[in-house]
Design a protein around this motif. Structure first.
Motif, mmCIF file in Angstrom:
data_model
loop_
_atom_site.group_PDB
_atom_site.id
_atom_site.type_symbol
_atom_site.label_atom_id
_atom_site.label_comp_id
_atom_site.label_asym_id
_atom_site.label_seq_id
_atom_site.Cartn_x
_atom_site.Cartn_y
_atom_site.Cartn_z
ATOM 1 N N SER A 142 0.831 -1.207 0.000
ATOM 2 C CA SER A 142 0.000 0.000 0.000
ATOM 3 C C SER A 142 0.865 1.257 0.000
ATOM 4 O O SER A 142 0.586 2.218 -0.729
ATOM 5 C CB SER A 142 -0.918 0.002 1.227
ATOM 6 N N LEU A 143 1.918 1.251 0.808
ATOM 7 C CA LEU A 143 2.812 2.399 0.837
ATOM 8 C C LEU A 143 3.501 2.595 -0.507
ATOM 9 O O LEU A 143 3.620 3.720 -1.009
ATOM 10 C CB LEU A 143 3.861 2.211 1.935
ATOM 11 N N GLU A 144 3.936 1.513 -1.123
ATOM 12 C CA GLU A 144 4.644 1.633 -2.395
ATOM 13 C C GLU A 144 3.714 2.136 -3.504
ATOM 14 O O GLU A 144 4.139 2.901 -4.377
ATOM 15 C CB GLU A 144 5.285 0.298 -2.755
ATOM 16 N N THR A 147 3.397 5.857 -2.894
ATOM 17 C CA THR A 147 4.660 6.504 -3.239
ATOM 18 C C THR A 147 4.806 6.619 -4.747
ATOM 19 O O THR A 147 5.259 7.652 -5.265
ATOM 20 C CB THR A 147 5.839 5.713 -2.651
ATOM 21 N N ALA A 148 4.421 5.579 -5.466
ATOM 22 C CA ALA A 148 4.513 5.616 -6.927
ATOM 23 C C ALA A 148 3.624 6.714 -7.505
ATOM 24 O O ALA A 148 4.004 7.396 -8.469
ATOM 25 C CB ALA A 148 4.115 4.258 -7.513
ATOM 26 N N THR A 149 2.457 6.923 -6.918
ATOM 27 C CA THR A 149 1.573 7.995 -7.385
ATOM 28 C C THR A 149 2.229 9.355 -7.207
ATOM 29 O O THR A 149 2.222 10.197 -8.109
ATOM 30 C CB THR A 149 0.238 7.945 -6.615
ATOM 31 N N TRP A 150 2.820 9.590 -6.019
ATOM 32 C CA TRP A 150 3.516 10.857 -5.786
ATOM 33 C C TRP A 150 4.712 11.004 -6.723
ATOM 34 O O TRP A 150 4.991 12.096 -7.238
ATOM 35 C CB TRP A 150 3.983 10.937 -4.334
ATOM 36 N N PRO A 175 5.802 14.753 1.111
ATOM 37 C CA PRO A 175 4.362 14.470 1.021
ATOM 38 C C PRO A 175 4.003 13.041 1.376
ATOM 39 O O PRO A 175 2.938 12.791 1.949
ATOM 40 C CB PRO A 175 4.020 14.789 -0.443
ATOM 41 N N VAL A 176 4.902 12.082 1.057
ATOM 42 C CA VAL A 176 4.607 10.691 1.398
ATOM 43 C C VAL A 176 4.560 10.513 2.911
ATOM 44 O O VAL A 176 3.626 9.911 3.463
ATOM 45 C CB VAL A 176 5.653 9.743 0.777
ATOM 46 N N LEU A 177 5.544 11.043 3.623
ATOM 47 C CA LEU A 177 5.569 10.893 5.077
ATOM 48 C C LEU A 177 4.426 11.658 5.741
ATOM 49 O O LEU A 177 3.826 11.175 6.704
ATOM 50 C CB LEU A 177 6.912 11.375 5.629
ATOM 51 N N ALA A 178 4.117 12.851 5.226
ATOM 52 C CA ALA A 178 3.001 13.613 5.795
ATOM 53 C C ALA A 178 1.694 12.835 5.671
ATOM 54 O O ALA A 178 0.892 12.768 6.612
ATOM 55 C CB ALA A 178 2.884 14.968 5.091
ATOM 56 N N GLU A 179 1.498 12.219 4.517
ATOM 57 C CA GLU A 179 0.288 11.433 4.299
ATOM 58 C C GLU A 179 0.277 10.191 5.185
ATOM 59 O O GLU A 179 -0.739 9.860 5.799
ATOM 60 C CB GLU A 179 0.206 11.025 2.831
ATOM 61 N N ARG A 361 12.169 1.430 -3.006
ATOM 62 C CA ARG A 361 11.733 0.470 -4.033
ATOM 63 C C ARG A 361 10.721 1.100 -4.974
ATOM 64 O O ARG A 361 10.820 0.975 -6.212
ATOM 65 C CB ARG A 361 11.130 -0.776 -3.376
ATOM 66 N N ALA A 362 9.738 1.782 -4.419
ATOM 67 C CA ALA A 362 8.702 2.404 -5.253
ATOM 68 C C ALA A 362 9.289 3.492 -6.132
ATOM 69 O O ALA A 362 8.918 3.629 -7.309
ATOM 70 C CB ALA A 362 7.600 2.980 -4.363
ATOM 71 N N ALA A 363 10.213 4.287 -5.599
ATOM 72 C CA ALA A 363 10.829 5.356 -6.377
ATOM 73 C C ALA A 363 11.618 4.797 -7.549
ATOM 74 O O ALA A 363 11.542 5.312 -8.675
ATOM 75 C CB ALA A 363 11.729 6.201 -5.482
ATOM 76 N N LEU A 364 12.386 3.727 -7.307
ATOM 77 C CA LEU A 364 13.185 3.140 -8.384
ATOM 78 C C LEU A 364 12.297 2.533 -9.468
ATOM 79 O O LEU A 364 12.567 2.693 -10.670
ATOM 80 C CB LEU A 364 14.111 2.066 -7.816
ATOM 81 N N ARG A 365 11.241 1.842 -9.063
ATOM 82 C CA ARG A 365 10.334 1.264 -10.062
ATOM 83 C C ARG A 365 9.716 2.355 -10.932
ATOM 84 O O ARG A 365 9.623 2.220 -12.170
ATOM 85 C CB ARG A 365 9.226 0.463 -9.370
ATOM 86 N N THR A 366 9.291 3.435 -10.296
ATOM 87 C CA THR A 366 8.639 4.513 -11.050
ATOM 88 C C THR A 366 9.628 5.213 -11.974
ATOM 89 O O THR A 366 9.307 5.519 -13.138
ATOM 90 C CB THR A 366 8.005 5.522 -10.081
#
Length: 403
Positions: A142-144, A147-150, A175-179, A361-366
């Protein structure tokens, strides 16, 4: 009560602390001139620290660095004993005898976090676990996804050339941590504005920062604590503390981990192409490889709570031990498939390590999906006075986005 209030002269106290800051850094510099290898690690500027780290290893399983007054190890077995032994749970040197004076202006909450006993740490960790009372995400997936959306939103506004560190990695974590911490949208902008000034807090635990950076970090940390106390849902002393530790210990290491992973992939022939061909599988492998070879936190420090013998050396209460994390991962006796040693779960990373790895992980995939032809676009610059993180100041990249 602050020392400024005790002296009644804030300007005089500020000047005194600024001088202490400068003298502490000068001491590290001159210790390096005396060929103290740990001092050379601390004073490393934009150069690589590996030679100094290996010089520490060559001096044996436990080496005393005299001027910084610290025992240092690059050996995995010794490092594992330190993080697993209850004798190494003490607060930092400000609160213990024999440990030397800490750098002024260092982070109050992360230094204080080292005073947590294991029972307290175990009580706080569930607050920031997936599905816990503080985090929005029920699990890493769910977090990933969030994160990918952001990350996609950020990349859509960056164009073909941008700075991976400042324009993407650091702007993503806020924004990810704030959310994830459940802050109301009205508090997101202020949270994201304060977070960049806190980027020096981990380095400040071991290396004096410039006066301007130190003061900005101190003010930002205080303001962040106030914001969380106001904006968290049903805030308590425990949830505010856990949230603040999580934010400060996750944001900059996540940005560093993303940048280090991209650098390693671009430096390896065909590395980025393999990630672009299979982002779902390769992103996890890239993060694990980076945690081993270019960890986002290179130095971990502990102080002795009760007298103990380590690697045959008696250590008194208050003695400090620093672990050279990157060197520990290069320790020849370590098994090739041994888990990366880093983001140790017995201190503040027990609250944030799972977030750091999932965000990376999510940042690298995106990045791989949107910029399959990503490439370096200029010389990278490493931040000065950053021996703990070796944080990027600038990482210019380019690529043709595919949405």
């Amino acid at each position: 009560m602050s020392s400024e209030l005790l002296t009644g002269d804030p300007g005089r106290e500020t000047a005194r602390r600024a001088r202490r800051n400068q003298l502490a850094r000068t001491a590290q510099w001159f210790a390096g001139l005396e060929a103290d290898p740990y001092a050379l690690v601390l004073r490393t500027g934009t150069g690589a620290p590996e030679a100094a780290e290996e010089a520490v290893r060559a001096l044996g399983p436990l080496h005393r660095s005299a001027l910084p007054d610290t025992w240092v190890t690059a050996h995995r077995a010794v490092a594992e004993e330190v993080v697993g032994h209850p004798a190494f749970d003490a607060p930092g040197p400000a609160a213990t005898p024999g440990g030397g004076r800490p750098p002024p202006f260092r982070s109050a909450v992360l230094a204080l976090d080292r005073a947590l006993d294991r029972a307290t740490a175990a009580a706080l960790a569930p607050l920031t676990a997936f599905g816990g009372p503080l985090l929005w995400a029920a699990d890493a997936d769910s977090l990933e996804k969030r994160t990918a959306t952001w990350a996609r939103t950020l990349l859509a506004g960056l164009g073909e050339r941008f700075d991976l560190a400042e324009d993407f990695a650091r702007r993503l974590t806020g924004p990810v941590l704030a959310e994830q911490l459940g802050l109301p949208e009205a508090a997101h902008e202020r949270f994201c504005r304060l977070l960049p000034d806190c980027r020096h807090v981990l380095d400040s635990l071991l290396c004096p920062q410039t006066h301007a950076c130190a003061r900005a970090a101190q003010a930002a940390e205080t303001a962040m604590a106030g914001l969380l106390a106001e904006a968290l849902h049903r805030p308590t002393a425990e949830t505010v503390r856990a949230s603040l530790v999580t934010a400060l210990s996750a944001a900059e290491p996540t940005a560093v981990l993303i940048c280090n992973a991209v650098r390693l992939l671009l430096d390896r022939p065909g590395g980025w192409q393999r990630l672009a061909e299979d982002p779902d599988r390769a992103a996890g492998e890239a993060v694990a490889h980076t945690l081993r070879t270019a960890p986002p936190v290179r130095l971990e420090s502990r102080a002795v709570r009760s007298a103990v013998t380590l690697a045959g050396t008696p250590l008194p209460v208050g003695a400090r031990v620093t672990l050279l994390v990157a060197a520990v991962n290069r320790d020849p006796p370590a098994e090739p498939d041994a888990r990366p040693f880093g983001l140790c779960a017995d201190l503040h990373f027990g609250l944030s390590a799972h977030l750091v790895e999932a965000l990376a992980r999510a940042a690298l995939r995106t990045l791989a999906r949107i910029l399959p032809d990503l490439r370096a676009d200029g010389d990278p610059v490493t931040r000065l006075r950053s021996p703990v993180l070796r944080a990027p100041e600038r990482r210019p990249v380019a690529g043709n986005p595919v949405f």
